[in-house]
Design a protein around this motif. Sequence first.
Motif, PDB file in Angstrom:
ATOM      1  N   ALA A 160       0.827  -1.209   0.000  1.00  0.00           N
ATOM      2  CA  ALA A 160       0.000   0.000   0.000  1.00  0.00           C
ATOM      3  C   ALA A 160       0.859   1.255   0.000  1.00  0.00           C
ATOM      4  CB  ALA A 160      -0.917  -0.006   1.229  1.00  0.00           C
ATOM      5  N   ALA A 161       1.972   1.218   0.756  1.00  0.00           N
ATOM      6  CA  ALA A 161       2.872   2.383   0.785  1.00  0.00           C
ATOM      7  C   ALA A 161       3.439   2.643  -0.605  1.00  0.00           C
ATOM      8  CB  ALA A 161       3.997   2.147   1.786  1.00  0.00           C
ATOM      9  N   ALA A 162       3.674   1.578  -1.363  1.00  0.00           N
ATOM     10  CA  ALA A 162       4.246   1.751  -2.707  1.00  0.00           C
ATOM     11  C   ALA A 162       3.164   2.131  -3.729  1.00  0.00           C
ATOM     12  CB  ALA A 162       4.940   0.463  -3.142  1.00  0.00           C
ATOM     13  N   PHE A 163       2.032   1.435  -3.692  1.00  0.00           N
ATOM     14  CA  PHE A 163       1.018   1.633  -4.740  1.00  0.00           C
ATOM     15  C   PHE A 163       0.143   2.862  -4.481  1.00  0.00           C
ATOM     16  CE2 PHE A 163      -3.353   0.400  -6.313  1.00  0.00           C
ATOM     17  CZ  PHE A 163      -3.108   0.768  -7.631  1.00  0.00           C
ATOM     18  N   LEU A 164      -0.340   3.019  -3.261  1.00  0.00           N
ATOM     19  CA  LEU A 164      -1.329   4.073  -3.011  1.00  0.00           C
ATOM     20  C   LEU A 164      -0.718   5.466  -2.904  1.00  0.00           C
ATOM     21  CD1 LEU A 164      -3.710   2.184  -0.554  1.00  0.00           C
ATOM     22  CD2 LEU A 164      -3.981   2.551  -3.018  1.00  0.00           C
ATOM     23  N   THR A 165       0.600   5.559  -2.771  1.00  0.00           N
ATOM     24  CA  THR A 165       1.223   6.893  -2.770  1.00  0.00           C
ATOM     25  C   THR A 165       1.751   7.264  -4.162  1.00  0.00           C
ATOM     26  OG1 THR A 165       3.428   6.065  -2.208  1.00  0.00           O
ATOM     27  CG2 THR A 165       1.990   6.639  -0.370  1.00  0.00           C
ATOM     28  N   SER A 166       1.676   6.335  -5.111  1.00  0.00           N
ATOM     29  CA  SER A 166       2.195   6.630  -6.454  1.00  0.00           C
ATOM     30  C   SER A 166       1.062   7.177  -7.325  1.00  0.00           C
ATOM     31  CB  SER A 166       2.761   5.359  -7.088  1.00  0.00           C
ATOM     32  OG  SER A 166       1.690   4.534  -7.511  1.00  0.00           O
ATOM     33  N   PRO A 167       1.400   7.878  -8.408  1.00  0.00           N
ATOM     34  CA  PRO A 167       0.351   8.465  -9.234  1.00  0.00           C
ATOM     35  C   PRO A 167      -0.274   7.493 -10.242  1.00  0.00           C
ATOM     36  CG  PRO A 167       2.516   9.167  -9.996  1.00  0.00           C
ATOM     37  CD  PRO A 167       2.739   8.322  -8.782  1.00  0.00           C
ATOM     38  N   THR A 168       0.151   6.249 -10.241  1.00  0.00           N
ATOM     39  CA  THR A 168      -0.418   5.293 -11.197  1.00  0.00           C
ATOM     40  C   THR A 168      -1.748   4.733 -10.667  1.00  0.00           C
ATOM     41  OG1 THR A 168      -0.044   3.229 -12.387  1.00  0.00           O
ATOM     42  CG2 THR A 168       0.962   3.410 -10.228  1.00  0.00           C
ATOM     43  N   ARG A 169      -2.607   4.323 -11.597  1.00  0.00           N
ATOM     44  CA  ARG A 169      -3.914   3.775 -11.175  1.00  0.00           C
ATOM     45  C   ARG A 169      -3.963   2.263 -11.287  1.00  0.00           C
ATOM     46  NH1 ARG A 169      -7.614   7.158  -9.870  1.00  0.00           N
ATOM     47  NH2 ARG A 169      -6.942   9.322  -9.985  1.00  0.00           N
ATOM     48  N   ARG A 170      -3.009   1.708 -12.032  1.00  0.00           N
ATOM     49  CA  ARG A 170      -3.005   0.262 -12.227  1.00  0.00           C
ATOM     50  C   ARG A 170      -1.550  -0.164 -12.324  1.00  0.00           C
ATOM     51  NH1 ARG A 170      -5.317  -2.855 -17.078  1.00  0.00           N
ATOM     52  NH2 ARG A 170      -5.862  -4.768 -15.999  1.00  0.00           N
ATOM     53  N   ALA A 171      -1.136  -1.061 -11.516  1.00  0.00           N
ATOM     54  CA  ALA A 171       0.287  -1.417 -11.529  1.00  0.00           C
ATOM     55  C   ALA A 171       0.503  -2.810 -10.962  1.00  0.00           C
ATOM     56  CB  ALA A 171       1.090  -0.409 -10.688  1.00  0.00           C
ATOM     57  N   ALA A 172       1.583  -3.424 -11.410  1.00  0.00           N
ATOM     58  CA  ALA A 172       2.069  -4.625 -10.737  1.00  0.00           C
ATOM     59  C   ALA A 172       2.731  -4.164  -9.434  1.00  0.00           C
ATOM     60  CB  ALA A 172       3.079  -5.339 -11.607  1.00  0.00           C
ATOM     61  N   ILE A 173       2.724  -5.035  -8.436  1.00  0.00           N
ATOM     62  CA  ILE A 173       3.313  -4.679  -7.135  1.00  0.00           C
ATOM     63  C   ILE A 173       4.329  -5.741  -6.743  1.00  0.00           C
ATOM     64  CG2 ILE A 173       2.847  -4.326  -4.677  1.00  0.00           C
ATOM     65  CD1 ILE A 173       0.031  -3.362  -5.426  1.00  0.00           C
ATOM     66  N   LEU A 174       5.489  -5.269  -6.316  1.00  0.00           N
ATOM     67  CA  LEU A 174       6.532  -6.158  -5.794  1.00  0.00           C
ATOM     68  C   LEU A 174       6.963  -5.599  -4.442  1.00  0.00           C
ATOM     69  CD1 LEU A 174       8.813  -8.343  -6.059  1.00  0.00           C
ATOM     70  CD2 LEU A 174      10.109  -6.666  -7.377  1.00  0.00           C
ATOM     71  N   THR A 175       7.026  -6.465  -3.428  1.00  0.00           N
ATOM     72  CA  THR A 175       7.582  -6.034  -2.139  1.00  0.00           C
ATOM     73  C   THR A 175       8.686  -7.007  -1.741  1.00  0.00           C
ATOM     74  OG1 THR A 175       6.087  -7.352  -0.763  1.00  0.00           O
ATOM     75  CG2 THR A 175       5.341  -5.145  -1.369  1.00  0.00           C
ATOM     76  N   ALA A 176       9.752  -6.507  -1.149  1.00  0.00           N
ATOM     77  CA  ALA A 176      10.842  -7.383  -0.697  1.00  0.00           C
ATOM     78  C   ALA A 176      11.524  -6.737   0.497  1.00  0.00           C
ATOM     79  CB  ALA A 176      11.840  -7.618  -1.821  1.00  0.00           C
ATOM     80  N   ASP A 177      11.721  -7.520   1.550  1.00  0.00           N
ATOM     81  CA  ASP A 177      12.431  -6.998   2.723  1.00  0.00           C
ATOM     82  C   ASP A 177      13.140  -8.134   3.441  1.00  0.00           C
ATOM     83  OD1 ASP A 177      10.422  -8.361   4.046  1.00  0.00           O
ATOM     84  OD2 ASP A 177       9.618  -6.626   5.098  1.00  0.00           O
ATOM     85  N   GLY A 178      13.543  -7.920   4.691  1.00  0.00           N
ATOM     86  CA  GLY A 178      14.157  -8.980   5.484  1.00  0.00           C
ATOM     87  C   GLY A 178      13.096 -10.018   5.816  1.00  0.00           C
ATOM     88  N   VAL A 179      12.167  -9.631   6.646  1.00  0.00           N
ATOM     89  CA  VAL A 179      11.019 -10.482   6.955  1.00  0.00           C
ATOM     90  C   VAL A 179       9.959  -9.650   7.673  1.00  0.00           C
ATOM     91  CG1 VAL A 179      12.022 -11.257   9.166  1.00  0.00           C
ATOM     92  CG2 VAL A 179      10.265 -12.659   8.053  1.00  0.00           C
ATOM     93  N   GLY A 180       8.693 -10.032   7.420  1.00  0.00           N
ATOM     94  CA  GLY A 180       7.595  -9.411   8.155  1.00  0.00           C
ATOM     95  C   GLY A 180       7.069 -10.448   9.133  1.00  0.00           C
ATOM     96  N   GLU A 181       5.831 -10.923   8.897  1.00  0.00           N
ATOM     97  CA  GLU A 181       5.363 -12.042   9.726  1.00  0.00           C
ATOM     98  C   GLU A 181       6.053 -13.309   9.219  1.00  0.00           C
ATOM     99  OE1 GLU A 181       3.087 -10.279   7.895  1.00  0.00           O
ATOM    100  OE2 GLU A 181       2.005  -9.003   9.315  1.00  0.00           O
ATOM    101  N   TRP A 182       5.596 -13.789   8.052  1.00  0.00           N
ATOM    102  CA  TRP A 182       6.265 -14.916   7.393  1.00  0.00           C
ATOM    103  C   TRP A 182       6.838 -14.484   6.048  1.00  0.00           C
ATOM    104  CZ3 TRP A 182       7.667 -19.517   9.250  1.00  0.00           C
ATOM    105  CH2 TRP A 182       7.027 -19.995  10.400  1.00  0.00           C
ATOM    106  N   ALA A 183       6.111 -13.623   5.352  1.00  0.00           N
ATOM    107  CA  ALA A 183       6.519 -13.260   3.992  1.00  0.00           C
ATOM    108  C   ALA A 183       7.790 -12.427   4.000  1.00  0.00           C
ATOM    109  CB  ALA A 183       5.397 -12.486   3.314  1.00  0.00           C
ATOM    110  N   THR A 184       8.614 -12.636   2.983  1.00  0.00           N
ATOM    111  CA  THR A 184       9.811 -11.817   2.790  1.00  0.00           C
ATOM    112  C   THR A 184       9.793 -11.152   1.420  1.00  0.00           C
ATOM    113  OG1 THR A 184      11.127 -13.575   1.762  1.00  0.00           O
ATOM    114  CG2 THR A 184      11.146 -13.472   4.172  1.00  0.00           C
TER     115      THR A 184
END
Length: 589
Positions: free
Chosen positions: A131-155
Amino acid sequence: MKILGISAHYHDSAAALVVDGVPVCAVQEERLSRHKNDSGFPIGAIEWCLDHARIDPADLDAVIFYERSMLKFERILTSALRAFPSSWRSFPNAIKNSLGEKVWVRGIISSYLGVPRNKIFFTGHHASHAAAAFLTSPTRRAAILTADGVGEWATLTVGHGERANGTTDITLLREVRYPHSLGLLYSTFTAYLGFAVNEDEYKVMGLAAYGRPTMTEQVGKLIRRTPDGAFTLVPEYFEYQTTAARSYSSRFIDLFGPPRNAYEPIDLATTEGQRYADCAASLQRVLEDTLVDIARTLHRETGLPDLCFGGGVALNGVANARILTESGFERVFVPPAPGDAGCALGAALYADRIYFHNPDRDVPDHPFWGPPVNAAELAQAAREDGQGVEELDEGPLIERVADELAAGRVVGWMDGACEFGPRALGHRSILAAPHSIEMRDRLNRDIKYREEFRPFAPVVPIEAATRYFDVPPGGVRLSRFMSGVFPVRREWRSQLAAITHVDGSARLQALERGMAPRLYALLEAYGRRTGIPVLLNTSFNVAGEPIVNRALEGYSTFRRWGIDALVAGPTLVMKHVASPVTSLKEAVA
Ligand SMILES: [Fe+2]
């Protein structure tokens, strides 16, 4: 609807306030507490947000925490049990950390703010990043990729988002799960190379430019690609899943050699120093290749021209540039705060659009959501301290500061609201002439106290970006918040030596006039004097301290270190004893 977003308890806590679908303010706790990367419950940030918006906690419609703390606890517990008995040493720590704060977040928020528990909600960690990446950007339709160390389970997650007919959809299609993590792979090397994990990853990227990727085969042994385009890490090389004491195993050391001692400086003239640089370069190359492949698959799958990329890994500007040029996406949007601090804003926006189905709203396309600077505070402090204070109208002030910069002076520049995110984008910056190696060395030596391999970044008017930098289509957008690293054009490298990295690249900010009009005017004025409207722009802090927030913090930094002039609003303070002036003519010639 008034929604407060909170991220805390892992790294770089923050709070953000969204009112009627639009951010009103957001700030990292470190900017207020003055503890770099403060991970505590962000009570200072929350109080400032509520004060600033004149909202009482009782008026909040919802408080959103940026991850599901029970799920995170489950991950820590499950990992510890799976690794038992080798994990027994880390187990009490994990339990203590989780039970102490992370799990009982609802109770903590409720007791701190006096908000009823039924107004407190949670989002998924990567949903917040998305949401931080998509909803703050000016695009209305986009692919989304997130990557970090770890959140709950997803990285790492891939998905897509759409804003249409007033409604918002964010769908995360697939995820890579802990312990398989690009962020943790990078952090493992960060620790191995003697840097601070979760803090100094960008130093590894800077060091990589000095090395050659001669060890990609060894790094390749650590990470296996899977047929679905994802990856797994080979557990024998890592220990972060079993102990908090060390992230790499003895097999890792067998493969790469002894780790670097954090207290020994890196001497690139030695074989050992070069080995560290080659190691960083190899890791960087493997990370880039993996991300490019994942993004390419996502592009093929979605057929969309835009990609929104969030999570701490999106701070890797070299990888971002390769994603832009090689994955097929025409535009790549990285928010100013792609890491966990940005999740405070992401979580609030996610809740607004997805949980409460509020209508889609455009989010202003800038990073300036923090506390405003108080110029009167600076003037008063400087006068009481016996420094010369000048109050100038806008035009004369800009011309005067351009003169000082052109004369080789270093300027502390504070303007309006503090940036949200790790980068100074023109409101809390140290500015200087970008032309000479001497200026780079002076800043590293006298102000920033940094390793010599750390490059400085340039800021340039958006219209002039391609004249000085080899920016591909879409690269100017990626440079809005300094999210891409691109080559400095060969013919300009000798005249932009202070901001050209050893491999000829720069992490530029392409500045649109509307985003920071005063800095833009300063670039124009500087260009009129030197023929080159480019300035060196580095964050206004010294090593180990957070970026300055208040005018007083800027003043204290100005007084202690080698900054010659300080600006906040109409106020200009010149240090009585000026430092030696570099001959600009010589540098530009
Ligand atoms: Fe994260």
